[in-house]
Motif scaffolding. Structure first.
Motif, PDB file in Angstrom:
ATOM      1  N   TRP A  16       0.821  -1.212   0.000  1.00 31.82           N
ATOM      2  CA  TRP A  16       0.000   0.000   0.000  1.00 31.82           C
ATOM      3  C   TRP A  16       0.855   1.261   0.000  1.00 31.82           C
TER       4      TRP A  16
ATOM      5  N   ASP B 115      -4.422  -4.747  -6.170  1.00 36.53           N
ATOM      6  CA  ASP B 115      -4.286  -4.319  -4.775  1.00 36.53           C
ATOM      7  C   ASP B 115      -2.902  -3.690  -4.669  1.00 36.53           C
TER       8      ASP B 115
ATOM      9  N   THR C 186     -11.772  -6.146 -10.005  1.00 35.63           N
ATOM     10  CA  THR C 186     -11.872  -5.711  -8.613  1.00 35.63           C
ATOM     11  C   THR C 186     -10.598  -4.988  -8.225  1.00 35.63           C
TER      12      THR C 186
ATOM     13  N   TYR D 267      -8.796  -3.297  -4.825  1.00 33.89           N
ATOM     14  CA  TYR D 267      -8.794  -3.084  -3.377  1.00 33.89           C
ATOM     15  C   TYR D 267      -8.018  -1.797  -3.094  1.00 33.89           C
ATOM     16  N   HIS D 268      -6.938  -1.856  -2.363  1.00 33.82           N
ATOM     17  CA  HIS D 268      -6.229  -0.608  -2.089  1.00 33.82           C
ATOM     18  C   HIS D 268      -5.611  -0.059  -3.370  1.00 33.82           C
TER      19      HIS D 268
ATOM     20  N   ILE E 150     -13.099  -1.664  -3.459  1.00 31.90           N
ATOM     21  CA  ILE E 150     -13.259  -1.845  -2.016  1.00 31.90           C
ATOM     22  C   ILE E 150     -12.045  -1.254  -1.311  1.00 31.90           C
TER      23      ILE E 150
ATOM     24  N   THR F  22     -10.649   1.523  -1.877  1.00 31.01           N
ATOM     25  CA  THR F  22      -9.850   2.342  -2.785  1.00 31.01           C
ATOM     26  C   THR F  22      -9.960   3.813  -2.375  1.00 31.01           C
TER      27      THR F  22
END
Length: 341
Positions: free
Chosen positions: A54, A78, A110, A112-113, A139, A141
């Motif tokens: 991240w 992600d 999809t 995510y982060h 999700i 994000t």
């Protein structure tokens, strides 16, 4: 310590390639961007898992730059920066190249982060057009749908169609159009403060970017810092945007500055703060059709700025707001036409 004379490399660069298939592979821990197709065509990206920490600086998942005829499907991202990002060169170099990213389908992905789930910009100087995004989920994000640029880029982003997007736990904006991008993280750090950009109209030239002719339908967002943010330039508004059939639960509703010919239709904004649900500043020809909100909000709409005009409201339920419309900073009642329930 010696100063390095090179930049961190991207993990996979596909430069001027044709007929590319990336399928069923995991890419992770790239030094900078993870996947970078460049000036390539006839690309299929399917069933990939792209993973970066991240905190990875410039740790984008996929940066599609000046490519055409592309399908991106059934993949998971992600990462540390933007997830799925459309680019086409930066500033004068990108305009000289003159190769837009075009004819792109993104579906069943999809994210995510990431700093943005689906992103266009900011390096879009060659333009981007004919892009279709369907059935994607974001999700956690930072920003869901992110359109970013700044003066000096130039380039036209147009004919973008987005449909069936689900979002959850978005710290920033669910939908963002920003023409003052400043290469900063989208979410403020604890205690961080940023001054707003200086607003002045400059001459339109080849370095003036454009966002136009974009349609976003069927969005459900459960939790965001702000539902919708639009910030155009005085000399080049964000224009010809349709946002339709949405339910967004967020702390704040809509902030719009320097927008033209923008329609919100059948949009429900469930906000937590006590300020106006909709803030519209120096914008023209704004159509609000069936835009609903949580009951008993203090103010439904704040219109500000002397340039605000042609704001049309259809189906406003005045019973739900104690003060439905307020006018500030030079705006007058002439700016709004309303039909109420």
């Amino acid at each position: 310590e010696d100063v390095k004379d090179f930049l961190r490399p991207n993990m996979l660069v596909l430069d001027r390639c044709k007929k590319i298939l990336l399928e069923g592979v995991t890419f992770q821990n790239s030094p900078a961007w993870c996947l970078h197709p460049l000036m390539s065509e006839d690309i299929t990206i399917r069933n990939l898992y792209v993973k970066n920490p991240w905190y990875a600086q410039n740790g984008d998942g996929l940066d599609l730059e000046s490519c055409k005829n592309v399908v991106i499907e059934n993949s998971v991202f992600d990462v540390g920066d933007d997830g799925i990002c459309i680019k086409s060169g930066r500033d004068e170099e990108g305009r000289k190249r003159g190769m837009p990213t075009e004819n792109v389908i993104v579906k069943n992905c999809t994210v995510y982060h990431a700093h943005g789930g689906f992103v266009i910009g900011s390096e879009m100087s060659g333009g981007a057009r004919n892009i279709y995004v369907n059935d994607c989920t974001f999700i956690g994000t930072d920003i869901g749908l992110r359109f970013k640029t700044t003066r000096g880029r130039g380039g036209i982003v147009e004919n973008i169609y987005i449909n069936n997007i689900t979002m959850k736990d978005i710290p920033g904006e669910a939908i963002l159009f920003d023409m003052y991008y400043a290469a900063q993280d989208p979410i403020l750090l604890a205690g961080e403060q940023r001054a707003p950009p200086r607003v002045e109209a400059l001459p339109v030239g080849e370095g003036t970017p454009q966002f136009r002719d974009i349609q976003i339908n069927n969005v459900v967002c459960n939790g965001a810092g702000k539902a919708i943010f639009v910030r155009g330039l005085p000399e080049m508004n964000v224009k010809n945007i349709v946002l339709k059939d949405m339910v967004i639960q967020a702390q704040e509703g809509l902030d719009m500055t320097e927008g033209s010919n923008i329609t919100l239709q059948n949009v429900k904004l469930i906000t937590e703060n006590k300020g106006p649900v909709l803030n519209i500043h120096n914008s023209q020809n704004i159509n609000l059709r069936g835009v609903s909100y949580a009951p008993s909000v203090p103010v439904y709409l704040n219109v500000s700025g002397e340039k605000s005009a042609g704001i049309k409201i259809e189906g406003l339920d005045k019973k739900s707001a104690t003060g439905p419309i307020q006018y500030t900073f030079g705006a007058t009642e002439k700016a709004v036409q309303s039909t109420s329930n």
